[in-house]
Design a protein around this motif. Structure first.
Motif, mmCIF file in Angstrom:
data_model
loop_
_atom_site.group_PDB
_atom_site.id
_atom_site.type_symbol
_atom_site.label_atom_id
_atom_site.label_comp_id
_atom_site.label_asym_id
_atom_site.label_seq_id
_atom_site.Cartn_x
_atom_site.Cartn_y
_atom_site.Cartn_z
ATOM 1 N N PRO A 3 55.234 -4.536 -57.215
ATOM 2 C CA PRO A 3 55.161 -3.725 -55.962
ATOM 3 C C PRO A 3 56.502 -3.628 -55.119
ATOM 4 C CG PRO A 3 54.078 -5.809 -55.425
ATOM 5 C CD PRO A 3 54.486 -6.022 -56.952
ATOM 6 N N ILE A 4 56.652 -2.378 -54.851
ATOM 7 C CA ILE A 4 57.877 -2.109 -53.867
ATOM 8 C C ILE A 4 57.611 -2.282 -52.474
ATOM 9 C CG2 ILE A 4 59.407 -0.435 -53.279
ATOM 10 C CD1 ILE A 4 59.005 0.927 -56.061
ATOM 11 N N ARG A 5 58.332 -3.251 -51.838
ATOM 12 C CA ARG A 5 58.002 -3.210 -50.332
ATOM 13 C C ARG A 5 58.310 -2.211 -49.369
ATOM 14 N NH1 ARG A 5 60.542 -7.758 -52.511
ATOM 15 N NH2 ARG A 5 59.369 -9.674 -52.724
ATOM 16 N N SER A 6 59.476 -1.724 -49.759
ATOM 17 C CA SER A 6 60.016 -0.722 -48.889
ATOM 18 C C SER A 6 60.878 0.323 -49.721
ATOM 19 C CB SER A 6 60.735 -1.217 -47.868
ATOM 20 O OG SER A 6 61.906 -1.862 -48.001
ATOM 21 N N ALA A 7 61.414 1.217 -49.049
ATOM 22 C CA ALA A 7 62.423 2.309 -49.775
ATOM 23 C C ALA A 7 63.918 1.542 -50.072
ATOM 24 C CB ALA A 7 62.517 3.594 -49.128
ATOM 25 N N ASP A 8 64.019 0.403 -49.174
ATOM 26 C CA ASP A 8 65.338 -0.278 -49.400
ATOM 27 C C ASP A 8 65.081 -1.650 -50.098
ATOM 28 O OD1 ASP A 8 64.081 -1.585 -47.444
ATOM 29 O OD2 ASP A 8 65.695 -1.648 -45.968
ATOM 30 N N ASP A 9 63.955 -1.827 -50.958
ATOM 31 C CA ASP A 9 63.761 -3.134 -51.645
ATOM 32 C C ASP A 9 64.271 -3.095 -52.971
ATOM 33 O OD1 ASP A 9 62.902 -5.398 -52.885
ATOM 34 O OD2 ASP A 9 60.593 -4.614 -53.045
#
Length: 418
Positions: free
Chosen positions: A340-346
């Motif tokens: 899963p991606i935590r945020s757009a800057d992960d």
């Protein structure tokens, strides 16, 4: 309005892929030549073919259409779903349309007639002398007794439902037919029968496939395996964990076949079951399957060199049917599913996903972040300008020397991350 395609960028696209003279095609050809001598095992929905390599002729085992007793046992195992379907039909149309009996009643009477015919035809001799599946030897009396008992309990249930339609409901089906009960007239529930029939079919198929694989003296460490085409119903068997035939192949290898050498290819072409020993169609498919396996492998192997230092994809192991921790970190060595991606800057996870879609043959390369894009749109009322495009918004790209005014609006608006 017809969509426009830039000839220059389309040519750039085809330079790598989508053409026989592309870089990707050349890589597949080189990879195929490198594995020309390795054994290739191709399994379709009905047959198994072993291509020994170096141009030697294939050998084929038909395991589905030649299964003795499969349809007879399936007829028994389907009685539970058949009764559940009658319940659903009665719920939808309890009284008919006035022009005749309700559909459920006509179907119930037809099923009752067939159950009685099947019970009369069933006997130990049928299973021992006529069906005569080697894997069932020594159990013929037990199988015949199971079939007789199942037909008898089904007949009792149908007769009662036809006499009293209100009895045909999900609760009575569960409590008086499917599940274990204290009723001395039903010493074995149908759920147990269903498990037994499925096991018997699987046991017979596995018995024959394992014996055939053992007779071929396969070097599993070098074998390329492709499970090709549709396996059962259209939505089933597309991963090694959900394919019964893949499970049998893995068992036949005694766990010597590395999982990363088995590819599920539901859209791959298949050969028809050979007739009268004619293997010409089987032989003609060998170069196609070798190119499919080797080309897939070549792309998979690019991931390690392109994304060294990020978690590698692993298909798991033979006992890995549970959920693993999917969150990535610097200490994570492998991933089995899309993290899963935590945020757009992960960025660690984003790049890990790039490696995963390269190395996991189940994935589309374009699928690395499409799920995240969809989730973000849903969270922001489907407004593209309200979300951040990782790698685009807020990045310090040098301004190209555009003509005065060209793309001005695009450069000045940007996205949420600008």
């Amino acid at each position: 309005m017809a969509s426009y395609e830039s000839p220059e960028l389309i040519d750039l696209f085809t330079t790598y892929t989508a053409g026989p003279d592309s870089i990707g095609a050349h890589l597949r050809e080189a990879a195929t030549r490198a594995t020309d001598g390795d054994p290739l095992l191709v399994v379709t929905g009905a047959d198994m073919a072993l291509y020994p390599g170096d141009g030697r002729a294939p050998t084929v085992l038909g395991f589905r259409l030649s299964t003795r007793g499969f349809k007879e046992l399936a007829a028994v195992s389907h009685l539970g779903p058949a009764l559940a379907s009658l319940v659903a039909l009665r719920e939808q149309d309890p009284g008919g349309d006035g022009d005749g009996p309700a559909v459920w009643r006509a179907d119930a009477e037809r099923l009752l007639s067939q159950v009685r015919r099947s019970r009369a035809a069933n006997s130990p001799g049928l299973w021992r002398d006529v069906i005569a599946a080697p894997a069932y030897a020594g159990r013929e009396r037990a199988i015949a007794a199971m079939v007789d008992h199942t037909c008898a309990m089904t007949e009792r249930y149908l007769v009662r439902c036809l006499d009293d339609p209100s009895y045909l409901n999900h609760r009575s089906l569960r409590e008086c037919y499917l599940e274990d009960s204290d009723d001395p007239g039903q010493p074995v529930s149908f759920n147990r029968v269903m498990v037994a029939t499925f096991f018997l079919v699987g046991m017979d198929t596995a018995h024959r496939l394992i014996a055939w694989c053992d007779s071929q003296a396969i070097d599993w460490s070098r074998t390329m395996v492709v499970i090709a085409g549709q396996q059962g119903r259209p939505t089933a068997g597309v991963t090694w964990r959900t394919s019964s035939v893949a499970a049998i192949v893995l068992a036949a290898s005694r766990r010597e076949l590395p999982l990363d050498r088995l590819y599920m290819a539901p859209h791959a072409p298949v050969f028809r079951t050979p007739v009268d020993g004619d293997l010409s169609e089987v032989a003609a498919l060998e170069p196609v399957m070798r190119a499919l396996w080797s080309g897939t492998r070549a792309t998979v192997e690019l991931g390690a060199s392109m994304f060294d230092g990020y978690p590698a994809f692993s298909p798991g192991d033979y006992g890995d049917y549970g959920e693993r921790e999917r969150r990535t970190s610097d200490e994570t060595a492998t991933v089995t599913e899309m993290p899963p991606i935590r945020s757009a800057d992960d960025w660690f996870t984003l790049v890990t996903r790039l490696r995963l879609v390269m190395e996991d043959p189940r994935q589309l390369l374009s699928g690395a972040v499409s799920d995240y894009a969809a989730q973000q749109l849903v969270a922001h009322d489907n407004d593209p300008l309200a979300i951040t495009v990782p790698g685009l918004d807020g990045e310090p790209y040098p301004e190209p020397p555009y003509e005065q005014g060209e793309f001005e609006d695009d450069r000045t608006t940007g996205g949420a991350g600008s």
